[in-house]
Design a protein around this motif. Structure first.
Motif, short mmCIF file in Angstrom:
data_model
loop_
_atom_site.label_atom_id
_atom_site.label_comp_id
_atom_site.label_asym_id
_atom_site.label_seq_id
_atom_site.Cartn_x
_atom_site.Cartn_y
_atom_site.Cartn_z
N ALA A 109 0.82 -1.21 0.00
CA ALA A 109 0.00 0.00 0.00
C ALA A 109 0.86 1.27 0.00
N PHE A 110 1.97 1.22 0.74
CA PHE A 110 2.86 2.38 0.82
C PHE A 110 4.31 1.90 0.60
N PRO A 111 4.62 1.43 -0.60
CA PRO A 111 5.90 0.76 -0.84
C PRO A 111 7.13 1.62 -0.56
N ILE A 112 7.12 2.87 -0.99
CA ILE A 112 8.30 3.72 -0.82
C ILE A 112 8.37 4.27 0.60
N LYS A 113 7.26 4.82 1.07
CA LYS A 113 7.23 5.43 2.41
C LYS A 113 7.52 4.41 3.50
N TYR A 114 6.94 3.22 3.36
CA TYR A 114 7.14 2.20 4.40
C TYR A 114 8.55 1.62 4.34
N LYS A 115 9.11 1.48 3.14
CA LYS A 115 10.45 0.93 3.00
C LYS A 115 11.48 1.82 3.68
N ILE A 202 -4.81 -8.19 -1.27
CA ILE A 202 -5.21 -8.91 -2.49
C ILE A 202 -5.77 -7.94 -3.53
N HIS A 203 -6.56 -6.98 -3.07
CA HIS A 203 -7.15 -5.99 -3.99
C HIS A 203 -6.06 -5.18 -4.69
N ILE A 204 -5.06 -4.74 -3.93
CA ILE A 204 -3.98 -3.95 -4.52
C ILE A 204 -3.17 -4.78 -5.50
N LEU A 205 -2.83 -6.01 -5.11
CA LEU A 205 -2.04 -6.87 -5.99
C LEU A 205 -2.78 -7.18 -7.29
N SER A 206 -4.09 -7.37 -7.19
CA SER A 206 -4.89 -7.70 -8.37
C SER A 206 -4.92 -6.57 -9.39
N ASN A 207 -4.72 -5.35 -8.91
CA ASN A 207 -4.78 -4.19 -9.79
C ASN A 207 -3.41 -3.69 -10.24
N LEU A 208 -2.35 -4.35 -9.80
CA LEU A 208 -1.02 -3.97 -10.24
C LEU A 208 -0.71 -4.64 -11.58
N PRO A 209 -0.45 -3.87 -12.62
CA PRO A 209 -0.28 -4.47 -13.96
C PRO A 209 1.09 -5.08 -14.20
N ASN A 210 2.12 -4.55 -13.57
CA ASN A 210 3.49 -4.94 -13.91
C ASN A 210 4.07 -6.03 -13.03
N ILE A 211 3.33 -6.53 -12.08
CA ILE A 211 3.86 -7.55 -11.18
C ILE A 211 3.82 -8.92 -11.85
N ASN A 212 4.82 -9.72 -11.59
CA ASN A 212 4.91 -11.07 -12.15
C ASN A 212 3.74 -11.92 -11.67
N ALA A 213 3.13 -12.66 -12.59
CA ALA A 213 1.93 -13.44 -12.24
C ALA A 213 2.24 -14.50 -11.18
N LYS A 214 3.42 -15.11 -11.26
CA LYS A 214 3.79 -16.14 -10.28
C LYS A 214 3.92 -15.54 -8.89
N LYS A 215 4.54 -14.36 -8.80
CA LYS A 215 4.68 -13.69 -7.51
C LYS A 215 3.32 -13.26 -6.97
N ARG A 216 2.43 -12.82 -7.88
CA ARG A 216 1.10 -12.40 -7.45
C ARG A 216 0.32 -13.57 -6.85
N TYR A 217 0.33 -14.69 -7.54
CA TYR A 217 -0.41 -15.86 -7.05
C TYR A 217 0.19 -16.40 -5.75
#
Length: 319
Positions: A109-115, A202-217
């Motif tokens: 949800a907050f990849p840069i800020k949280y990292k 799950i909602h955020i991951l489902s809407n990310l277009p550039n993420i690898n399908a294997k990593k998403r599942y």
């Protein structure tokens, strides 16, 4: 609290011990090595949860002995100790699994800020707090075992053949409201937080277009697996707290609801598998080595047979 069906109890306890112990030992080795090198908050949480599961599995044989004898035959000081460890590690797991869900949600949800703000020290502090809260709550086992000693009908603990099973009316007046508090604080609240985090995750991951399908599942499988652990392992026993409070009694079937909680120790490594690439590598190496060793005799026999056949043929030719 003994199980009236020894075969069922032994089946559940034995399966948990046989599958959970080697998997958690591998997880412990992996996360220990990772923490020694360079750890993340996720590694700290998974390592702490692994230690909790290993302690749980270490005390599980005491339950197996009780189920086999249909009564408590071990030294009585082990009764409250095993119960204290048993329940503490179960509720410790709910806190750690919830913290892992929060870590996963904030990471997407907050990849840069949280990292930039994530710190392993905070995960260590959180783990210590989880241990203290779960152990403080489950100290009720000791209180109930030695409570009401001024009652003329009080039976000295060391003369009993039951463990955390028979309660007086005075004890139930304390125990039943406390169990309801356990349900609310140590199960319901973590479960709701976990549901919120993983649904959003799950909602955020489902809407990310550039993420690898294997990593998403894999990530979605980890999220759904954690929610199933809450529902299958923790919910039945905690629901018994509510039913007992409403009915003003301690349900006899709680022991069977508690059986499902033991599966948590063998299901957690699967969550670790989805959460840690290092553990996936360890499991892969172990399985490859086992496969090689199991197949090696077959290759050896085939080689001996082939070599022998060739030798016979060569002898026939020489004749």
């Amino acid at each position: 609290m003994h199980c009236s069906n020894a075969q069922v109890c032994h089946g559940v306890y034995g399966f948990t011990l046989i599958t959970g112990l080697p998997a958690n030992v591998l997880a412990f080795y992996t996360f220990f090595q990772k923490i020694r090198q360079r750890c993340t908050p996720m590694d700290v949480l998974l390592f702490s949860l692994t230690i909790s599961d290993l302690i749980f599995l270490f005390f599980l044989p005491f339950r197996m002995v009780e189920a086999a004898n249909m009564k408590w035959t071990l030294p009585y000081f082990l009764c409250p100790l095993s119960g204290f460890i048993f329940y503490s590690t179960i509720y410790n797991s709910t806190f750690h699994l919830t913290a892992i869900s929060v870590e996963r949600y904030l990471g997407v949800a907050f990849p840069i800020k949280y990292k930039l703000k994530r710190n392993s020290r905070n995960a260590v502090i959180a783990s210590v707090i989880f241990w203290l809260i779960s152990m403080a709550h489950c100290s009720i086992v000791y209180i109930m075992q030695y409570h009401d000693s001024s009652n003329p009908n009080y039976t000295a603990p060391y003369t009993r053949d039951t463990c955390y099973e028979e309660f007086s009316i005075e004890q139930l007046k304390i125990l039943l409201p406390f169990r309801l508090e356990l349900f609310a604080v140590l199960f319901a609240m973590p479960f709701l937080i976990c549901c919120f985090c993983y649904i959003k995750f799950i909602h955020i991951l489902s809407n990310l277009p550039n993420i690898n399908a294997k990593k998403r599942y894999r990530a979605i499988g980890m999220a759904l697996g954690t929610l199933l652990v809450f529902i299958i392992c923790f919910m039945p026993y905690n629901v018994s707290h509510v039913i007992g409070y409403v009915g003003n009694y301690s349900p006899d079937w709680r022991v069977y609801a508690l059986l499902t909680s033991t599966f948590n120790a063998c299901l957690d490594p699967f969550i670790f598998y989805f959460s840690s690439s290092a553990l996936r590598g360890t499991f892969k190496n172990v399985f490859q080595e086992l496969s090689r060793r199991l197949l090696q005799p077959c290759f050896l026999n085939e080689w001996v047979f082939t070599s022998g056949t060739q030798l016979l043929h060569s002898n026939d030719l020489s004749l």
